[in-house]
Scaffold this active site. Sequence first.
Site, PDB file in Angstrom:
ATOM      1  N   ARG A   1       0.828  -1.228   0.000  1.00 12.73           N
ATOM      2  CA  ARG A   1       0.000   0.000   0.000  1.00 12.73           C
ATOM      3  C   ARG A   1       0.853   1.264   0.000  1.00 12.73           C
ATOM      4  O   ARG A   1       0.435   2.331   0.423  1.00 12.73           O
ATOM      5  CB  ARG A   1      -0.963   0.036   1.177  1.00 12.73           C
ATOM      6  CG  ARG A   1      -1.977  -1.075   1.139  1.00 12.73           C
ATOM      7  CD  ARG A   1      -3.283  -0.646   1.799  1.00 12.73           C
ATOM      8  NE  ARG A   1      -4.281  -1.684   1.632  1.00 12.73           N
ATOM      9  CZ  ARG A   1      -4.524  -2.630   2.532  1.00 12.73           C
ATOM     10  NH1 ARG A   1      -3.870  -2.651   3.668  1.00 12.73           N
ATOM     11  NH2 ARG A   1      -5.444  -3.531   2.295  1.00 12.73           N
TER      12      ARG A   1
ATOM     13  N   LYS B   1       4.227  12.164 -10.395  1.00 14.38           N
ATOM     14  CA  LYS B   1       3.291  11.486 -11.303  1.00 14.38           C
ATOM     15  C   LYS B   1       3.919  10.168 -11.720  1.00 14.38           C
ATOM     16  O   LYS B   1       5.059  10.138 -12.195  1.00 14.38           O
ATOM     17  CB  LYS B   1       3.028  12.335 -12.553  1.00 14.38           C
ATOM     18  CG  LYS B   1       2.014  13.440 -12.336  1.00 14.38           C
ATOM     19  CD  LYS B   1       1.610  14.048 -13.681  1.00 14.38           C
ATOM     20  CE  LYS B   1       0.620  15.165 -13.493  1.00 14.38           C
ATOM     21  NZ  LYS B   1       0.305  15.831 -14.774  1.00 14.38           N
TER      22      LYS B   1
ATOM     23  N   GLU C   1      11.687  19.683 -23.118  1.00 16.10           N
ATOM     24  CA  GLU C   1      11.053  19.945 -21.820  1.00 16.10           C
ATOM     25  C   GLU C   1      11.782  21.070 -21.075  1.00 16.10           C
ATOM     26  O   GLU C   1      11.207  21.702 -20.206  1.00 16.10           O
ATOM     27  CB  GLU C   1      11.021  18.667 -20.959  1.00 16.10           C
ATOM     28  CG  GLU C   1      10.332  17.472 -21.618  1.00 16.10           C
ATOM     29  CD  GLU C   1       8.805  17.481 -21.513  1.00 16.10           C
ATOM     30  OE1 GLU C   1       8.248  18.497 -21.045  1.00 16.10           O
ATOM     31  OE2 GLU C   1       8.188  16.468 -21.909  1.00 16.10           O
TER      32      GLU C   1
ATOM     33  N   GLU D   1      -2.801  18.709  -9.600  1.00 17.04           N
ATOM     34  CA  GLU D   1      -3.315  19.301 -10.838  1.00 17.04           C
ATOM     35  C   GLU D   1      -4.802  19.639 -10.719  1.00 17.04           C
ATOM     36  O   GLU D   1      -5.610  19.276 -11.562  1.00 17.04           O
ATOM     37  CB  GLU D   1      -3.079  18.329 -12.006  1.00 17.04           C
ATOM     38  CG  GLU D   1      -2.982  19.048 -13.347  1.00 17.04           C
ATOM     39  CD  GLU D   1      -2.395  18.176 -14.455  1.00 17.04           C
ATOM     40  OE1 GLU D   1      -1.353  17.526 -14.230  1.00 17.04           O
ATOM     41  OE2 GLU D   1      -2.981  18.169 -15.532  1.00 17.04           O
TER      42      GLU D   1
ATOM     43  N   ARG E   1      -0.594  23.442 -12.337  1.00 17.30           N
ATOM     44  CA  ARG E   1       0.247  22.347 -12.812  1.00 17.30           C
ATOM     45  C   ARG E   1      -0.055  22.004 -14.274  1.00 17.30           C
ATOM     46  O   ARG E   1       0.815  21.513 -14.994  1.00 17.30           O
ATOM     47  CB  ARG E   1       0.071  21.105 -11.918  1.00 17.30           C
ATOM     48  CG  ARG E   1       1.058  20.002 -12.277  1.00 17.30           C
ATOM     49  CD  ARG E   1       1.193  18.935 -11.209  1.00 17.30           C
ATOM     50  NE  ARG E   1       2.177  17.945 -11.634  1.00 17.30           N
ATOM     51  CZ  ARG E   1       2.730  17.027 -10.867  1.00 17.30           C
ATOM     52  NH1 ARG E   1       2.400  16.965  -9.596  1.00 17.30           N
ATOM     53  NH2 ARG E   1       3.608  16.182 -11.341  1.00 17.30           N
TER      54      ARG E   1
ATOM     55  N   HIS F   1       1.588  19.395 -24.982  1.00 15.19           N
ATOM     56  CA  HIS F   1       1.364  17.963 -24.789  1.00 15.19           C
ATOM     57  C   HIS F   1       0.094  17.456 -25.475  1.00 15.19           C
ATOM     58  O   HIS F   1       0.025  16.286 -25.836  1.00 15.19           O
ATOM     59  CB  HIS F   1       1.348  17.615 -23.299  1.00 15.19           C
ATOM     60  CG  HIS F   1       2.736  17.545 -22.706  1.00 15.19           C
ATOM     61  ND1 HIS F   1       3.592  18.626 -22.706  1.00 15.19           N
ATOM     62  CD2 HIS F   1       3.420  16.533 -22.114  1.00 15.19           C
ATOM     63  CE1 HIS F   1       4.740  18.270 -22.128  1.00 15.19           C
ATOM     64  NE2 HIS F   1       4.661  17.010 -21.763  1.00 15.19           N
TER      65      HIS F   1
ATOM     66  N   HIS G   1       0.701  14.814 -27.982  1.00 14.23           N
ATOM     67  CA  HIS G   1       0.141  13.486 -27.694  1.00 14.23           C
ATOM     68  C   HIS G   1      -0.527  12.911 -28.954  1.00 14.23           C
ATOM     69  O   HIS G   1      -0.384  11.721 -29.261  1.00 14.23           O
ATOM     70  CB  HIS G   1      -0.874  13.625 -26.563  1.00 14.23           C
ATOM     71  CG  HIS G   1      -1.541  12.355 -26.176  1.00 14.23           C
ATOM     72  ND1 HIS G   1      -1.033  11.519 -25.210  1.00 14.23           N
ATOM     73  CD2 HIS G   1      -2.664  11.748 -26.646  1.00 14.23           C
ATOM     74  CE1 HIS G   1      -1.819  10.468 -25.095  1.00 14.23           C
ATOM     75  NE2 HIS G   1      -2.816  10.584 -25.960  1.00 14.23           N
TER      76      HIS G   1
ATOM     77  N   HIS H   1       8.898  11.166 -27.156  1.00 12.06           N
ATOM     78  CA  HIS H   1       7.974  12.036 -26.420  1.00 12.06           C
ATOM     79  C   HIS H   1       8.381  13.512 -26.542  1.00 12.06           C
ATOM     80  O   HIS H   1       7.557  14.367 -26.889  1.00 12.06           O
ATOM     81  CB  HIS H   1       7.927  11.606 -24.952  1.00 12.06           C
ATOM     82  CG  HIS H   1       7.090  12.489 -24.081  1.00 12.06           C
ATOM     83  ND1 HIS H   1       5.711  12.542 -24.179  1.00 12.06           N
ATOM     84  CD2 HIS H   1       7.427  13.385 -23.115  1.00 12.06           C
ATOM     85  CE1 HIS H   1       5.249  13.430 -23.308  1.00 12.06           C
ATOM     86  NE2 HIS H   1       6.263  13.947 -22.640  1.00 12.06           N
TER      87      HIS H   1
HETATM   88  P1  NAD Z   1      13.345   6.288 -21.465  1.00 10.18           P
HETATM   89  O1  NAD Z   1      13.262   6.055 -20.026  1.00 10.18           O
HETATM   90  O2  NAD Z   1      12.771   5.255 -22.373  1.00 10.18           O
HETATM   91  O3  NAD Z   1      14.873   6.561 -21.855  1.00 10.18           O
HETATM   92  C1  NAD Z   1      15.203   6.764 -23.202  1.00 10.18           C
HETATM   93  C2  NAD Z   1      16.273   5.761 -23.644  1.00 10.18           C
HETATM   94  O4  NAD Z   1      17.519   6.115 -23.068  1.00 10.18           O
HETATM   95  C3  NAD Z   1      16.009   4.326 -23.218  1.00 10.18           C
HETATM   96  O5  NAD Z   1      16.435   3.476 -24.247  1.00 10.18           O
HETATM   97  C4  NAD Z   1      16.915   4.149 -22.001  1.00 10.18           C
HETATM   98  O6  NAD Z   1      17.301   2.808 -21.829  1.00 10.18           O
HETATM   99  C5  NAD Z   1      18.090   4.996 -22.386  1.00 10.18           C
HETATM  100  N1  NAD Z   1      18.895   5.558 -21.303  1.00 10.18           N
HETATM  101  C6  NAD Z   1      18.477   6.096 -20.137  1.00 10.18           C
HETATM  102  N2  NAD Z   1      19.508   6.697 -19.510  1.00 10.18           N
HETATM  103  C7  NAD Z   1      20.587   6.510 -20.275  1.00 10.18           C
HETATM  104  C8  NAD Z   1      21.941   6.918 -20.181  1.00 10.18           C
HETATM  105  N3  NAD Z   1      22.359   7.713 -19.192  1.00 10.18           N
HETATM  106  N4  NAD Z   1      22.806   6.536 -21.157  1.00 10.18           N
HETATM  107  C9  NAD Z   1      22.370   5.803 -22.217  1.00 10.18           C
HETATM  108  N5  NAD Z   1      21.104   5.424 -22.381  1.00 10.18           N
HETATM  109  C10 NAD Z   1      20.228   5.776 -21.426  1.00 10.18           C
HETATM  110  O7  NAD Z   1      12.627   7.660 -21.896  1.00 10.18           O
HETATM  111  P2  NAD Z   1      12.603   9.135 -21.274  1.00 10.18           P
HETATM  112  O8  NAD Z   1      12.603  10.030 -22.439  1.00 10.18           O
HETATM  113  O9  NAD Z   1      13.588   9.312 -20.211  1.00 10.18           O
HETATM  114  O10 NAD Z   1      11.173   9.163 -20.594  1.00 10.18           O
HETATM  115  C11 NAD Z   1       9.998   9.030 -21.327  1.00 10.18           C
HETATM  116  C12 NAD Z   1       8.910   8.551 -20.412  1.00 10.18           C
HETATM  117  O11 NAD Z   1       8.727   9.526 -19.380  1.00 10.18           O
HETATM  118  C13 NAD Z   1       7.565   8.387 -21.093  1.00 10.18           C
HETATM  119  O12 NAD Z   1       7.022   7.151 -20.718  1.00 10.18           O
HETATM  120  C14 NAD Z   1       6.727   9.532 -20.547  1.00 10.18           C
HETATM  121  O13 NAD Z   1       5.363   9.200 -20.462  1.00 10.18           O
HETATM  122  C15 NAD Z   1       7.320   9.719 -19.191  1.00 10.18           C
HETATM  123  N6  NAD Z   1       7.145  11.064 -18.610  1.00 10.18           N
HETATM  124  C16 NAD Z   1       6.688  11.143 -17.337  1.00 10.18           C
HETATM  125  C17 NAD Z   1       6.520  12.377 -16.737  1.00 10.18           C
HETATM  126  C18 NAD Z   1       6.068  12.449 -15.316  1.00 10.18           C
HETATM  127  O14 NAD Z   1       5.821  13.547 -14.805  1.00 10.18           O
HETATM  128  N7  NAD Z   1       5.967  11.339 -14.627  1.00 10.18           N
HETATM  129  C19 NAD Z   1       6.835  13.551 -17.441  1.00 10.18           C
HETATM  130  C20 NAD Z   1       7.320  13.441 -18.735  1.00 10.18           C
HETATM  131  C21 NAD Z   1       7.465  12.181 -19.321  1.00 10.18           C
END
Ligand code: NAD
Length: 370
Positions: free
Chosen positions: A120, A142, A184, A236, A241, A248, A252, A266
């Site tokens: 939990r 999030k 971003e 939010e 927020r 987006h 999206h 993304h």
């Molecule tokens: P990701 O986690 O898939 O990383 C991108 C790629 O880089 C992957 O192949 C990963 O294995 C690789 N990688 C990570 N760190 C590395 C490093 N230091 N060296 C080499 N390779 C590395 O993608 P992302 O762009 O980090 O995140 C995208 C995700 O984040 C989406 O699912 C999106 O929905 C989410 N997101 C969440 C929020 C939130 O507030 N929670 C906000 C924005 C995006």
Amino acid sequence: MSIITVELGARSYKVIVENGLLARAGEHLAPLSRGRTMAIVTDENVRPHLATLQASLSAAGVASEAIILPPGEGSKSWATLELLTDRLLDLGIERGDHVIALGGGVIGDLVGFACSIVKRGCGFVQIPTTLLAQVDSSVGGKTAINSRAGKNLVGAFHQPALVLVDPTTLDTLPLRQVRAGYAEVVKYGLIDDFEFFEWCEANAAALLAGDADARTYAIAHSIAAKARIVAEDEYETTGKRALLNLGHTFGHALEAEAGFSDRLLHGEGVAAGMALAFGYSARRGLCTGQDVARVTAHLRAIGLPDSAPAANINADGTTLVAHMLHDKKMDAGTLPFLLARGIGKTFVDKSVELADVTRFLDEQREMAAA
Ligand code: NAD
């Protein structure tokens, strides 16, 4: 070193940004370990950094156990969530323990969600290793996985206990991923910080080339902006927020059309989406054509898409707007849009007519084809 506090009363936490921090992470994590083995969840591509983290934990007298998942958006799934929660339970994770999420937004979102439901709710620490995760997803609580109905539709708000950001982990990140994360960063300037947008125009090239000062400044500035917004509107509900969603809704739709695949990352979708949000705002007479030209010129200069065709998406307005209807921000049949009265002057408009957005997207498509 920069230390930013996300002020959330009893759930407040620190975000520490420092070059080389990963090698000293053990000092910050030992107090959270309670003398127990810490679980680290990461993906295959982050292995070199896992070795640094485990060495630093060992040096601080903390034992660790790594769970290494396949990289990619596919891991934000029910199947991987089940596997991960089972592994955490097998390791005997207790509520008072802190699981470490070492990786990009995929690992952070998945681990955060798993930790919101294991026993939990147990603790977790974010150690983001992509630019996107360092400036955005690791802060704010999030968490989510994807479901058959769409992206990030199953999740929870669950704040980390600590976020450790080491910008040097970006040295191994492919340039395309760094660029996507940069979308971003510039977003914070476009939302409400014109001066920071000007800083971005002057320093983006250095940042993308790996300049340590530019990178660290941009990360700390972005986190401070996000921390302020999250502190004001954690769940939010007030609209504050929602400003973080600039680009987006359009983005999206483009990502959905690309099948949420490597065809369009993304951050690339967000970049094109921000350009479309400014374009649509200008069409409504809210901001000027010069504003749009300045935003799109900056995105193009750093190699990010500034339109749907530039993102290799040629779908018509009806198709793209149909994707928007699956947006989780839909509220009793209306979709709030982030529009702009200028650079740094973003606001939420809940009265946008989707038929008008359809026409705008069709016009954009015709202009690109002409
Ligand atoms: P990701 O986690 O898939 O990383 C991108 C790629 O880089 C992957 O192949 C990963 O294995 C690789 N990688 C990570 N760190 C590395 C490093 N230091 N060296 C080499 N390779 C590395 O993608 P992302 O762009 O980090 O995140 C995208 C995700 O984040 C989406 O699912 C999106 O929905 C989410 N997101 C969440 C929020 C939130 O507030 N929670 C906000 C924005 C995006």
